[in-house]
Write an enzyme that holds these catalytic residues in place. Sequence first.
Site, PDB file in Angstrom:
ATOM      1  N   ARG A  83      -8.434  35.497 -22.458  1.00  5.95           N
ATOM      2  CA  ARG A  83      -8.026  35.401 -23.755  1.00  5.95           C
ATOM      3  C   ARG A  83      -8.195  33.880 -24.242  1.00  5.95           C
ATOM      4  O   ARG A  83      -7.840  32.894 -23.505  1.00  5.95           O
ATOM      5  CB  ARG A  83      -6.293  35.483 -23.785  1.00  5.95           C
ATOM      6  CG  ARG A  83      -5.602  35.304 -25.091  1.00  5.95           C
ATOM      7  CD  ARG A  83      -4.348  35.705 -25.271  1.00  5.95           C
ATOM      8  NE  ARG A  83      -3.560  35.279 -26.247  1.00  5.95           N
ATOM      9  CZ  ARG A  83      -2.656  34.307 -26.602  1.00  5.95           C
ATOM     10  NH1 ARG A  83      -2.055  33.732 -25.642  1.00  5.95           N
ATOM     11  NH2 ARG A  83      -2.359  33.866 -27.918  1.00  5.95           N
ATOM     12  N   HIS A 129      -4.517  30.000 -33.224  1.00  6.63           N
ATOM     13  CA  HIS A 129      -3.716  29.318 -32.225  1.00  6.63           C
ATOM     14  C   HIS A 129      -3.542  27.830 -32.644  1.00  6.63           C
ATOM     15  O   HIS A 129      -3.959  26.974 -32.115  1.00  6.63           O
ATOM     16  CB  HIS A 129      -4.177  29.391 -30.890  1.00  6.63           C
ATOM     17  CG  HIS A 129      -3.230  29.128 -29.750  1.00  6.63           C
ATOM     18  ND1 HIS A 129      -3.289  29.949 -28.769  1.00  6.63           N
ATOM     19  CD2 HIS A 129      -2.473  28.112 -29.362  1.00  6.63           C
ATOM     20  CE1 HIS A 129      -2.435  29.401 -27.810  1.00  6.63           C
ATOM     21  NE2 HIS A 129      -1.554  28.511 -28.409  1.00  6.63           N
ATOM     22  N   GLU A 175       2.210  33.139 -31.390  1.00  3.55           N
ATOM     23  CA  GLU A 175       3.577  32.286 -31.562  1.00  3.55           C
ATOM     24  C   GLU A 175       3.947  31.784 -33.177  1.00  3.55           C
ATOM     25  O   GLU A 175       4.076  30.480 -33.254  1.00  3.55           O
ATOM     26  CB  GLU A 175       3.776  31.230 -30.550  1.00  3.55           C
ATOM     27  CG  GLU A 175       3.288  31.730 -29.153  1.00  3.55           C
ATOM     28  CD  GLU A 175       3.699  30.573 -28.284  1.00  3.55           C
ATOM     29  OE1 GLU A 175       3.751  29.496 -28.469  1.00  3.55           O
ATOM     30  OE2 GLU A 175       3.832  31.181 -27.013  1.00  3.55           O
ATOM     31  N   ASN A 318       4.442  36.057 -25.157  1.00  7.58           N
ATOM     32  CA  ASN A 318       4.427  34.727 -24.529  1.00  7.58           C
ATOM     33  C   ASN A 318       5.908  34.756 -23.826  1.00  7.58           C
ATOM     34  O   ASN A 318       6.601  34.498 -24.909  1.00  7.58           O
ATOM     35  CB  ASN A 318       3.793  33.697 -25.099  1.00  7.58           C
ATOM     36  CG  ASN A 318       2.420  33.973 -25.571  1.00  7.58           C
ATOM     37  OD1 ASN A 318       1.884  34.787 -25.185  1.00  7.58           O
ATOM     38  ND2 ASN A 318       1.736  33.118 -26.621  1.00  7.58           N
ATOM     39  N   TYR A 320       8.139  32.258 -21.278  1.00  4.65           N
ATOM     40  CA  TYR A 320       8.179  31.181 -19.892  1.00  4.65           C
ATOM     41  C   TYR A 320       9.400  30.942 -19.385  1.00  4.65           C
ATOM     42  O   TYR A 320       9.625  30.752 -18.258  1.00  4.65           O
ATOM     43  CB  TYR A 320       7.897  29.728 -20.588  1.00  4.65           C
ATOM     44  CG  TYR A 320       6.374  29.733 -20.836  1.00  4.65           C
ATOM     45  CD1 TYR A 320       5.868  30.205 -22.189  1.00  4.65           C
ATOM     46  CD2 TYR A 320       5.253  29.303 -20.033  1.00  4.65           C
ATOM     47  CE1 TYR A 320       4.600  30.315 -22.465  1.00  4.65           C
ATOM     48  CE2 TYR A 320       4.066  29.155 -20.271  1.00  4.65           C
ATOM     49  CZ  TYR A 320       3.723  29.587 -21.472  1.00  4.65           C
ATOM     50  OH  TYR A 320       2.182  29.520 -21.993  1.00  4.65           O
ATOM     51  N   GLU A 386       0.785  35.379 -22.346  1.00  3.66           N
ATOM     52  CA  GLU A 386       1.073  34.032 -21.613  1.00  3.66           C
ATOM     53  C   GLU A 386       2.393  34.083 -20.665  1.00  3.66           C
ATOM     54  O   GLU A 386       3.345  34.647 -21.063  1.00  3.66           O
ATOM     55  CB  GLU A 386       1.184  32.903 -22.730  1.00  3.66           C
ATOM     56  CG  GLU A 386       0.008  32.502 -23.500  1.00  3.66           C
ATOM     57  CD  GLU A 386       0.383  31.370 -24.354  1.00  3.66           C
ATOM     58  OE1 GLU A 386       1.085  30.375 -24.036  1.00  3.66           O
ATOM     59  OE2 GLU A 386      -0.537  31.242 -25.235  1.00  3.66           O
TER      60      GLU A 386
HETATM   61  C1  GBH Z   1       2.508  28.292 -25.447  1.00  5.28           C
HETATM   62  O1  GBH Z   1       3.844  28.068 -26.288  1.00  5.28           O
HETATM   63  C2  GBH Z   1       1.343  27.831 -26.350  1.00  5.28           C
HETATM   64  O2  GBH Z   1       0.952  29.043 -26.769  1.00  5.28           O
HETATM   65  C3  GBH Z   1       0.313  27.116 -25.452  1.00  5.28           C
HETATM   66  O3  GBH Z   1      -0.575  26.820 -26.153  1.00  5.28           O
HETATM   67  C4  GBH Z   1       0.969  26.246 -24.681  1.00  5.28           C
HETATM   68  O4  GBH Z   1      -0.066  25.413 -24.067  1.00  5.28           O
HETATM   69  C5  GBH Z   1       1.990  26.782 -23.845  1.00  5.28           C
HETATM   70  O5  GBH Z   1       2.876  27.710 -24.041  1.00  5.28           O
HETATM   71  C6  GBH Z   1       2.644  25.830 -22.676  1.00  5.28           C
HETATM   72  O6  GBH Z   1       3.473  24.697 -23.650  1.00  5.28           O
HETATM   73  O7  GBH Z   1      12.606  22.374 -27.035  1.00  5.28           O
HETATM   74  O8  GBH Z   1      12.858  23.581 -29.103  1.00  5.28           O
HETATM   75  O9  GBH Z   1      11.139  22.224 -28.924  1.00  5.28           O
HETATM   76  C7  GBH Z   1       4.993  28.169 -25.642  1.00  5.28           C
HETATM   77  C8  GBH Z   1       6.433  28.418 -26.157  1.00  5.28           C
HETATM   78  C9  GBH Z   1       8.155  27.116 -27.404  1.00  5.28           C
HETATM   79  C10 GBH Z   1       7.315  26.206 -25.408  1.00  5.28           C
HETATM   80  C11 GBH Z   1       8.693  26.180 -27.677  1.00  5.28           C
HETATM   81  C12 GBH Z   1       8.084  25.064 -25.881  1.00  5.28           C
HETATM   82  C13 GBH Z   1       9.589  24.175 -27.225  1.00  5.28           C
HETATM   83  C14 GBH Z   1      10.849  24.324 -27.636  1.00  5.28           C
HETATM   84  N1  GBH Z   1       7.170  27.132 -26.555  1.00  5.28           N
HETATM   85  N2  GBH Z   1       9.180  25.335 -26.547  1.00  5.28           N
HETATM   86  S1  GBH Z   1      11.880  23.175 -28.219  1.00  5.28           S
END
Ligand code: GBH
Length: 494
Positions: A83, A129, A175, A318, A320, A386
């Site tokens: 991807r 993206h 996202e 996605n 995490y 992801e």
């Molecule tokens: C992904 O987003 C992205 O798609 C990717 O590009 C990136 O490299 C990867 O994650 C790793 O970060 O504390 O309120 O600011 C992940 C989703 C959502 C993670 C927002 C970070 C911070 C929320 N992201 N989050 S806040």
Amino acid sequence: DHNRDMFRQGRFPDGFIWSTATASYQIEGGWNVDGKGESIWDRFSHTPGKVDRGDTGDVACDSYNKYREDVQLMATLGLKYYRFSLSWTRIFPDGTSASGPNEDGVAYYNNLINELIRNGVTPMVTLYHWDLPQNLQDTYGGWVSEAIVKHYTDYATFVFQTFGDRVKYWITFNEPWVVCYIGYGTGEHAPGIQDERNSTYLCGHNILKAHANAWHTYDKNFRASQGGQIGITLNSDWAEPRDPDLDADVTATDRYLQFYLGWFANPIFSVDGDYPIVMKETVLAKSQAEGLRESRLPQFTQEDVDFIRGTSDFFGLNHYTTRIIEDNVVVGATPGYSNDRDIAQYTAPEWSRAESEWLYEVPWGLRRLLNFIKLNYGDPEVLVTENGRSDGDVTPPVMDDTNRICYYMTYINEVLKAIEEDGVKVRAYTAWSLMDNFEWARGYTERFGLYYVDFNDLNRPRTPKQSASFYSDIIANNGFPEGADVTRTAESMW
Ligand code: GBH
């Protein structure tokens, strides 16, 4: 205690998709070569104070030049899918079809796609993206303006026409929550707009329209001849109530999820479409309390609702991490997306944290989120697009990345449980990321790769971490079958 759930042996269904992901701005470099136009991330990272250590994506992993080597890494891992995302300004330098197409940019993606296919790797392509053409930001204010929906649709049409003979998996947006909240709300991401009150919601509104336009274009003009699938990738944390016996916390947790995933999932995947009812009611009430006559959350017409509903062939997810949510009304708070939710969020002391301050390891959260999607959004086919864990940028580098192995093993095992025990139709799992790359506002201080990249070396050499061979073993075994080495390793770590 769900941390102590049993490990589950077993294989994934035949044809299960194992993949890794990257994104254009995070890996390509070549930010201003061969006719590429400036994107909002070029501008943002070149603005002092926006990215840690002043890091930029000017060179990144240099994948603009090293894509053949990248494809060999995939072949070595036994990966059958990859991807990646397209840089809009490599194709249309000012974002409009009037300015392009830029032949060199088109050639780059043709070369990459052909190289993947020659090596038996199926491309999965994200159109957006986060690297919006700077010109569209300057001219229209970016996603807050409906005017760019047309430009996005032109761009989408061009890429379907140009690459769709070989690309069969399309993702319209990565996202939108991050684009609109972090890009136009907190301003921590490009374009750095701090306006949670209005811009965040306007952005979401226009992205939903742009997405639906791209889906309908593909459905009407390309699906029959090209036979691909097109969907969207949404991100969401899972959430649990702080006090499960307190109604207010349980309701607040649902509100958190509706404002997070529901904001985009409800208009696209629910039976009735449109924003979640709780989101419409809450933002309207908040707006009225401010003395506004209309809600800060824009309204869709019934025609919009019908146009957006059902516009995804799969649910790209996605995921995490997980949060604990408490009902919490902040009196006198600045109105906007964060405060509209009336929540406070926490993590549990026993959750281990990755390098990223937001990333706590809670594998069972993924299984619950998958069940939430099955239940609320019509039991769709889910592609996990992801999932992954960060290390720090430390010397010497962490090559025996046990923490990452543990993260992948436990999260992937929860996906297996969701499929076998809960009947969730998960079709793909994608590790973020193939290699260390430009981690947005964190620059190169956080590393998510299966491959280590040395950003101090002009050649950007890639070296496999331990997790690369572990993931490769999972792929080779299609999961954790009885008697396999990878299963023994997993069980001993559980
Ligand atoms: C992904 O987003 C992205 O798609 C990717 O590009 C990136 O490299 C990867 O994650 C790793 O970060 O504390 O309120 O600011 C992940 C989703 C959502 C993670 C927002 C970070 C911070 C929320 N992201 N989050 S806040």
